[in-house]
Design a protein around this motif. Sequence first.
Motif, PDB file in Angstrom:
ATOM      1  N   LEU A 292       0.813  -1.221   0.000  1.00  0.00           N
ATOM      2  CA  LEU A 292       0.000   0.000   0.000  1.00  0.00           C
ATOM      3  C   LEU A 292       0.841   1.263   0.000  1.00  0.00           C
ATOM      4  N   GLY A 293       2.112   1.136   0.383  1.00  0.00           N
ATOM      5  CA  GLY A 293       2.993   2.300   0.417  1.00  0.00           C
ATOM      6  C   GLY A 293       4.414   1.838   0.244  1.00  0.00           C
ATOM      7  N   PRO A 294       5.335   2.782  -0.054  1.00  0.00           N
ATOM      8  CA  PRO A 294       6.721   2.363  -0.284  1.00  0.00           C
ATOM      9  C   PRO A 294       7.351   1.698   0.944  1.00  0.00           C
ATOM     10  N   PHE A 295       6.869   2.058   2.140  1.00  0.00           N
ATOM     11  CA  PHE A 295       7.431   1.471   3.350  1.00  0.00           C
ATOM     12  C   PHE A 295       6.357   0.726   4.138  1.00  0.00           C
TER      13      PHE A 295
END
Lengths: 174, 93
Positions: A57-60
């Motif tokens: 859902l997100g880069p991290f």
Amino acid sequence: MVEIAEGCALAGLPPMVRLVVQGRPAALDAAAASLGLDAPPPMLRVASGVGGSALRLGPFELLILPTLEGRAGLDAALAPVPHSLVEVSDRNVGFLLEGARAADILAGLCPLDFALSSFPVGMVTRTLLDKAGAMIWRTDAHSFHVEVWRSFGPYVEAQMREVAKGISFSLLTV
Amino acid sequence: MLLIDCPYCGPRAEIEFAYGGEAHIARPAADVSEVEWSAFLYLRDNTKGVLAERWRHSHGCGRFFNALRDTRTDQFHAFYEIGTPRPDMGGAV
Ligand SMILES: [Zn+2]
């Protein structure tokens, strides 16, 4: 499943374990490995292994829907690396939206392009469904796993039914 | 409606984003004078022209990033990650 329009059925998903893993690449690598994956999926994609599914859902950030065994292995796999692991099982409710018209229902509530070429099978993203933050995962060409925060559940369901009503009306032959 | 190109998710509608004000404002050390601290908190350039500004993809990946936007036309010239320098537009803007 309840048919809410011709060619579109809606069902609430049963309770499931949901975990958010946040961290640098090493943490996401460790989480993916513990699910039996070679690597975390790229941005906005889902990868499934023997231990469950990882949603990027997100880069991290990964949302993990683990199997029972997958859940058990996650803590140990993440222990050596700095990370955040938060259980959000009860925060979300899931819907299954299925049928040839399913993408049209979502398009009635969200400006994303749900054509298969731009939102392929295995893509996931957070976005807005009308005014509520939602997560949309295309599990099949005509099948979507939709999640919203629990208190938004009745609102989003009502909105989807409202769009379905419009679609049914447009299909009427007079 | 602005189309905003998140560096992580690609182009998305403006409603998915939250505005974060002017970018590249460094937080001063804690022992600066009250005048300097208030300048850090409140004083902005109010640029007419190309402004480097922060956006957050609040209904998407959740990340902050920077953009160069012309405040006169709303045209975006660049999107770039937090922590990277302001792109040099080569005098184009
Ligand atoms: Zn994004």
